[in-house]
Design a protein around this motif. Sequence first.
Motif, PDB file in Angstrom:
ATOM      1  N   TYR A  36       0.883  -1.019   0.078  1.00 19.03           N
ATOM      2  CA  TYR A  36      -0.125  -0.166  -0.032  1.00 19.03           C
ATOM      3  C   TYR A  36       0.872   1.269  -0.021  1.00 19.03           C
ATOM      4  CZ  TYR A  36      -4.256  -2.584   0.738  1.00 19.03           C
ATOM      5  OH  TYR A  36      -5.448  -3.375   0.653  1.00 19.03           O
ATOM      6  N   GLY A  43      -5.815   8.043   3.305  1.00 20.59           N
ATOM      7  CA  GLY A  43      -5.754   6.634   3.530  1.00 20.59           C
ATOM      8  C   GLY A  43      -4.760   5.700   2.500  1.00 20.59           C
ATOM      9  N   PHE A  89       3.624   0.458   2.758  1.00 17.06           N
ATOM     10  CA  PHE A  89       3.265  -0.366   3.800  1.00 17.06           C
ATOM     11  C   PHE A  89       3.487  -1.509   3.091  1.00 17.06           C
ATOM     12  CE2 PHE A  89       2.381   1.830   7.644  1.00 17.06           C
ATOM     13  CZ  PHE A  89       1.872   3.007   7.125  1.00 17.06           C
ATOM     14  N   GLY A 106       3.256  -4.271   7.863  1.00 20.54           N
ATOM     15  CA  GLY A 106       4.538  -3.756   8.506  1.00 20.54           C
ATOM     16  C   GLY A 106       4.441  -2.328   8.881  1.00 20.54           C
ATOM     17  N   GLN A 107       5.671  -1.993   9.385  1.00 23.49           N
ATOM     18  CA  GLN A 107       5.566  -0.741  10.140  1.00 23.49           C
ATOM     19  C   GLN A 107       5.834   0.471   9.217  1.00 23.49           C
ATOM     20  OE1 GLN A 107       5.415  -0.543  13.553  1.00 23.49           O
ATOM     21  NE2 GLN A 107       4.748  -2.829  12.958  1.00 23.49           N
TER      22      GLN A 107
ATOM     23  N   TYR B  33     -13.755  -3.202   7.375  1.00 23.57           N
ATOM     24  CA  TYR B  33     -12.659  -3.153   8.597  1.00 23.57           C
ATOM     25  C   TYR B  33     -12.138  -2.104   9.230  1.00 23.57           C
ATOM     26  CZ  TYR B  33     -11.867  -7.082   5.016  1.00 23.57           C
ATOM     27  OH  TYR B  33     -11.873  -8.288   4.198  1.00 23.57           O
ATOM     28  N   TYR B  35      -9.214  -0.316  11.364  1.00 16.43           N
ATOM     29  CA  TYR B  35      -7.794  -0.285  11.500  1.00 16.43           C
ATOM     30  C   TYR B  35      -7.270   1.058  12.419  1.00 16.43           C
ATOM     31  CZ  TYR B  35      -7.098  -3.860   7.906  1.00 16.43           C
ATOM     32  OH  TYR B  35      -7.110  -4.932   7.151  1.00 16.43           O
ATOM     33  N   GLN B  37      -4.004   3.763  13.384  1.00 20.91           N
ATOM     34  CA  GLN B  37      -2.659   3.683  12.848  1.00 20.91           C
ATOM     35  C   GLN B  37      -1.946   4.779  13.713  1.00 20.91           C
ATOM     36  OE1 GLN B  37      -2.074   5.680   9.002  1.00 20.91           O
ATOM     37  NE2 GLN B  37      -0.014   4.942   8.910  1.00 20.91           N
ATOM     38  N   GLN B  41       3.852   4.352  13.330  1.00 21.26           N
ATOM     39  CA  GLN B  41       3.632   2.686  13.476  1.00 21.26           C
ATOM     40  C   GLN B  41       2.648   2.183  12.138  1.00 21.26           C
ATOM     41  OE1 GLN B  41       4.760   0.773  15.962  1.00 21.26           O
ATOM     42  NE2 GLN B  41       5.706   2.795  16.398  1.00 21.26           N
ATOM     43  N   GLY B  42       2.675   1.017  11.913  1.00 25.24           N
ATOM     44  CA  GLY B  42       1.853   0.465  10.969  1.00 25.24           C
ATOM     45  C   GLY B  42       0.380   0.336  11.288  1.00 25.24           C
ATOM     46  N   LEU B  43      -0.433  -0.104  10.477  1.00 20.77           N
ATOM     47  CA  LEU B  43      -1.832  -0.376  10.630  1.00 20.77           C
ATOM     48  C   LEU B  43      -2.100  -1.211  11.720  1.00 20.77           C
ATOM     49  CD1 LEU B  43      -1.641   1.440   8.042  1.00 20.77           C
ATOM     50  CD2 LEU B  43      -3.917   0.776   7.580  1.00 20.77           C
ATOM     51  N   PHE B  45      -4.812  -3.962  13.038  1.00 19.56           N
ATOM     52  CA  PHE B  45      -6.141  -4.253  12.960  1.00 19.56           C
ATOM     53  C   PHE B  45      -6.810  -4.329  14.281  1.00 19.56           C
ATOM     54  CE2 PHE B  45      -9.633  -6.971  11.190  1.00 19.56           C
ATOM     55  CZ  PHE B  45      -9.915  -7.951  12.206  1.00 19.56           C
ATOM     56  N   LEU B  91      -8.714   4.388  10.959  1.00 20.74           N
ATOM     57  CA  LEU B  91      -9.007   4.075   9.414  1.00 20.74           C
ATOM     58  C   LEU B  91      -9.973   2.780   9.123  1.00 20.74           C
ATOM     59  CD1 LEU B  91      -5.188   4.145   8.224  1.00 20.74           C
ATOM     60  CD2 LEU B  91      -7.036   5.634   7.335  1.00 20.74           C
ATOM     61  N   GLN B 104      -8.897  -3.996  -0.501  1.00 23.54           N
ATOM     62  CA  GLN B 104      -9.430  -2.965   0.545  1.00 23.54           C
ATOM     63  C   GLN B 104      -9.226  -1.769   0.087  1.00 23.54           C
ATOM     64  OE1 GLN B 104      -8.441  -4.197   4.572  1.00 23.54           O
ATOM     65  NE2 GLN B 104      -8.717  -6.287   4.046  1.00 23.54           N
ATOM     66  N   PHE B 106      -9.420   2.109   1.415  1.00 20.71           N
ATOM     67  CA  PHE B 106      -9.231   2.706   2.608  1.00 20.71           C
ATOM     68  C   PHE B 106      -9.937   4.070   2.533  1.00 20.71           C
ATOM     69  CE2 PHE B 106      -6.704   0.411   5.725  1.00 20.71           C
ATOM     70  CZ  PHE B 106      -6.381  -0.591   4.932  1.00 20.71           C
ATOM     71  N   PRO B 108     -10.038   8.125   4.491  1.00 21.94           N
ATOM     72  CA  PRO B 108      -9.043   9.087   4.772  1.00 21.94           C
ATOM     73  C   PRO B 108      -8.718   9.055   6.159  1.00 21.94           C
ATOM     74  CG  PRO B 108     -11.090  10.176   4.394  1.00 21.94           C
ATOM     75  CD  PRO B 108     -11.358   8.907   4.173  1.00 21.94           C
TER      76      PRO B 108
END
Lengths: 115, 115
Positions: A36, A43, A89, A106-107, B33, B35, B37, B41-43, B45, B91, B104, B106, B108
């Motif tokens: 992504y 987003g 990502f 991932g981060q 979904y 998430y 953030q 950091q990453g997303l 879940f 998100l 997926q 996303f 904003p």
Amino acid sequence: QQQVKQSPQSLIVQKGGISIINCAYENTAFDYFPWYQQFPGKGPALLIAIRPDVSEKKEGRFTISFNKSAKQFSLHIMDSQPGDSATYFCAAGAAGGTSYGKLTFGQGTILTVHP
Amino acid sequence: GAGVSQSPSNKVTEKGKDVELRCDPISGHTALYWYRQSLGQGLEFLIYFQGNSAPDKSGLPSDRFSAERTGGSVSTLTIQRTQQEDSAVYLCASSFRTGGHNEQFFGPGTRLTVL
């Protein structure tokens, strides 16, 4: 076992260069590996994705390389452009069960492409 | 209609207050979904809906977090008694179906700041 580890955290590349971002996973049940791209205030948007039955997938300047035995995959951006500057990502997903469709991310890697 | 929409875009609240975050998925998308953030950091879940049911709530960090989806469309994520560590971008994503891995899309995000 659900982690996806991404490196580097940040990357600076000159225009026209190659950007390479790496990810590693542990869960062998993962069978879907998307990348992504996220611009500030937006987003994430799907860039390219691969399944483990192929070792490489190319879409324009973007290529995913996948090594199933090493449980690693990487994103290569050829001829990097300033407009590619964003956060990238990697993610992984597993079919089946109650986690169907859920992605583990991932981060993130902040890519800066200098003109 | 257009893409996934989320409201509010920004929310500042005081510690201990309850907040509601809204997600409007793409029309016709059955999977939704949430998430989180956090900065740098990453997303992460949080929860997944198939229609109005939530087969996977495994990512909700505590019982202060809850989510619902009505009419197979709009979803609300509620955080009760907010804490400073809840500050993050929340998100929402939707996908057409859950058979196989589907892209997926996303929204904003909602930036939540707990003072």
